[in-house]
Every structure is written in C-alpha cells, then in structure tokens.
Enzyme design. Sequence first.
Site, PDB file in Angstrom:
ATOM      1  N   LYS A   1      -2.236  -8.650 -15.688  1.00  0.00           N
ATOM      2  CA  LYS A   1      -1.090  -7.425 -15.419  1.00  0.00           C
ATOM      3  C   LYS A   1      -0.629  -7.216 -16.725  1.00  0.00           C
ATOM      4  O   LYS A   1       0.297  -8.209 -17.112  1.00  0.00           O
ATOM      5  CB  LYS A   1      -0.590  -7.638 -14.217  1.00  0.00           C
ATOM      6  CG  LYS A   1       0.486  -6.479 -13.968  1.00  0.00           C
ATOM      7  CD  LYS A   1       1.354  -6.798 -12.967  1.00  0.00           C
ATOM      8  CE  LYS A   1       2.266  -5.735 -12.573  1.00  0.00           C
ATOM      9  NZ  LYS A   1       3.186  -6.141 -11.296  1.00  0.00           N
TER      10      LYS A   1
ATOM     11  N   GLY B   1      -6.837  -1.246 -12.811  1.00  0.00           N
ATOM     12  CA  GLY B   1      -5.861  -0.467 -12.086  1.00  0.00           C
ATOM     13  C   GLY B   1      -4.782  -0.158 -13.309  1.00  0.00           C
ATOM     14  O   GLY B   1      -4.649  -0.507 -14.296  1.00  0.00           O
TER      15      GLY B   1
ATOM     16  N   PHE C   1       4.100   0.811 -13.647  1.00  0.00           N
ATOM     17  CA  PHE C   1       4.723  -0.297 -14.432  1.00  0.00           C
ATOM     18  C   PHE C   1       3.588  -0.946 -15.344  1.00  0.00           C
ATOM     19  O   PHE C   1       4.119  -1.741 -15.989  1.00  0.00           O
ATOM     20  CB  PHE C   1       5.397  -1.155 -13.505  1.00  0.00           C
ATOM     21  CG  PHE C   1       6.709  -0.688 -12.712  1.00  0.00           C
ATOM     22  CD1 PHE C   1       7.799  -0.547 -13.661  1.00  0.00           C
ATOM     23  CD2 PHE C   1       6.624  -0.149 -11.617  1.00  0.00           C
ATOM     24  CE1 PHE C   1       8.879  -0.064 -12.927  1.00  0.00           C
ATOM     25  CE2 PHE C   1       7.426   0.328 -10.982  1.00  0.00           C
ATOM     26  CZ  PHE C   1       8.740   0.532 -11.448  1.00  0.00           C
ATOM     27  N   GLY C   2       2.410  -0.583 -15.363  1.00  0.00           N
ATOM     28  CA  GLY C   2       1.609  -1.362 -16.237  1.00  0.00           C
ATOM     29  C   GLY C   2       0.144  -0.985 -15.888  1.00  0.00           C
ATOM     30  O   GLY C   2      -0.217  -0.463 -14.879  1.00  0.00           O
TER      31      GLY C   2
ATOM     32  N   ASP D   1       7.262  -3.385   0.040  1.00  0.00           N
ATOM     33  CA  ASP D   1       6.081  -2.459  -0.299  1.00  0.00           C
ATOM     34  C   ASP D   1       4.592  -2.657  -0.017  1.00  0.00           C
ATOM     35  O   ASP D   1       3.799  -2.811  -0.528  1.00  0.00           O
ATOM     36  CB  ASP D   1       6.459  -2.115  -1.994  1.00  0.00           C
ATOM     37  CG  ASP D   1       5.501  -1.122  -2.419  1.00  0.00           C
ATOM     38  OD1 ASP D   1       5.219   0.130  -1.641  1.00  0.00           O
ATOM     39  OD2 ASP D   1       5.078  -1.117  -3.604  1.00  0.00           O
TER      40      ASP D   1
END
Length: 378
Positions: free
Chosen positions: A49, A27, A31-32, A141
């Site tokens: 991550k 993924g 942001f990363g 979110d």
Amino acid sequence: MAEFVRAEVLGTKFEYTTRYVNPQPIGMGSFGLVCSAFDQITQQPVALKKIMKPFDSSSLAKRTYREIRLLKYLRHENLICMRDIFISPLEDIYIATELLGTDLGRLLSIKPLDSKFSQYFIYQILRGLKYIHSANVIHRDLKPTNILINENCDLKICDFGLARLQEPQMTGYVATRYYRAPEIMLTWQRYGVQVDVWSAGCILAEMLRGKPLFPGKDHVHQFHLITNILGNPPDAVIEKITSKNTVNFVKSLPSREPRDLSTVVPKDTDFDAIDLLKKMLVIDPDTRISAQDALRHPYLAPYHDPTDEPVASGPFDWSFDSADFPKETSKIMIYSEVLDYLNVDNPADPAPFDPSTPFDPSALEREFSEFLSDSGQT
C-alpha cells in the site's frame, strides 16, 4: 541502505525496495494505491500500500501515524498484519501486509453467499471486533471492502486509518453511508464501539440478502430507510441528540412501527441469524449487543470458543491523538515509528484461525474454493 526500483502503475510513480518484484495494481483509494507483489525474502505474496504524500498536511500525517501505530499494536488472526514498512526516496510511505485473494464487497457484487459462509464470516468479524474493542479502539469504517478473505475462508479486517479512541467528543463524518450507525447520523457528540457492531449488522444483513439493507442516497434518505424498517428512534435516543435542528427533524418524521426483520431477508434464513440481526441493528446503542456478547449467540454456536477469542494485552495508547503537531514534528514521529519497527524483532504473524469447536473446516474451505472459482475470483 535499501535499493529502490521505480515503476509507473496506473499513472502513479510506485517506488519499492528490491525485496519485492512484480507489482500489480489491485486497488486505488483516496489515500493511495495498493499493488500485489512478491516478497523475495519470505517467498510469499504481499499487498503493498502506497500512502501518497503523507507529509503534505498535518491531518494526513496524523492519519498515517495513527494507522502505523495501530498496525504495530493490534495483532490478531482476524486483523490484517503488517509485514514491512519503508519510506521511498520521494517520501511516500509503503506498508506491506499479507495478501488475501479478494474482499467481501467484491464477492457480494458477483453472487449471493451461501448461508454457511455468511455465518462463518460474521463470526470472524465479531471475533476481530471483540479484540479491537478490548484495546479501546473503534474501527469506524467497517464495510465489505474492508473485509479481506482468502480461499481458505480466513477473514481479516483492514484499513485502520479512521480508527479512534472511545472518547467524550467524536467527529461525525465516519463510515461509508450504508453502514453508518444512527448515532453518528444524529450528530451525537459521543459514541462508542457500538458503531462497529451496527456496521457488522449491516454487513450480516447484506450477506444474507445479497444486497445492502440501507442503501441511502444521502444522509436524510439513509435515516428514512433505517426508520422504515426499525421504526422511530425511542425517546432515550432523542434525548441524547445535541443538535436542535436534528431533534426537530427526528420529531417531524411520520410515525413508523418496526418491521419484523424476517421480512427483509430470504424466507429460508435461519431463525437464529434473524435474532442476532435484531440484536445488532438496534437504534439505541445503549441496548445494542456488544461484539463479545454476540459471539455467545446461538447462531454462532458452531464456532464459538471462549478460550480462543482473545482480547488485547491492554488499551492502546492514544495520548498522541489529542495533540496537534506541526507537519515537521509528525514527520519525525513517523520516521521514528518506521525505524522502531525495522530495528525491533517483530512477533510472528498470528497463526491462521482454526476453531477447535467440532466442525470440519476443510469441507468449508473446499466449498468456498469452489464458490470462488465459480465467481471468477481465483
């Protein structure tokens, strides 16, 4: 000192300790980058991550600090669990969490879910939300891609980067549009944990329908879609809007009566599922059902167990969040949190969720494994 290996993944430098091998991209976000990898210490697969350049701005540093603090504090079977954290030589931050096979968004993009899976998944989502909300945390979110699922039907909520305290003044732009609560779109200056229940209701509707309920093209279109189904906002909602322009917009809408939600889901949808949906998708958050009360709804009776739906040990300490720290101060705070995590014996991962109510979890797991296989997710 840990030794690091450097690789290039999707054109991005990926630095990780020798504890991990075989990183594979799964993924990429704003942001990363997230890779799967194998943890040679635990002999378990993990998700790594990478938070890129977390110290480049005060806002990103604060978001990173907040997410680390929340991951350390929130420990629940239906929330993603942090396994490791480290800062690379290039000063990127890497967070290792348990690896689940897929996410709900990916599943819903392939084929409709069987109703029994929808029921079990919304139960686990609400079980996780009850715990989050008891800690005085709003996720903000919640969406299918932030709902991780494995082949055993275990479900975990992830991505707490936007999570916030329930407080008098809140920012308006949160949550992916399709799942955004109306009170956020109506520019309320105060909203609460009910925004997560709305998002969960949108997710339940999408699981039942096989497609989003409110796929708005923009802010205005989104609100029109909501009122087309749920009717005009009541006066109690309009009175809480602080923006005069927004009040004028809402009052200019054509008069619409609420539709029966049975008309927006398949004809064979369980009556109790529709009833729960009605209670979750209420425009006025003050009359919207809470996560705790939703767990008691008849639709979730096969799984509901009040003795196994835990709450947090206490409210999360948000005292840091109202302050504006210089980047260097935020950097020191993040390093301190990382060192604290590494130097303290961390509690074991929460045990996999296993309801004690009378149903056969192994049968559901077998059926879901077949579903994943048919969907090409295994």
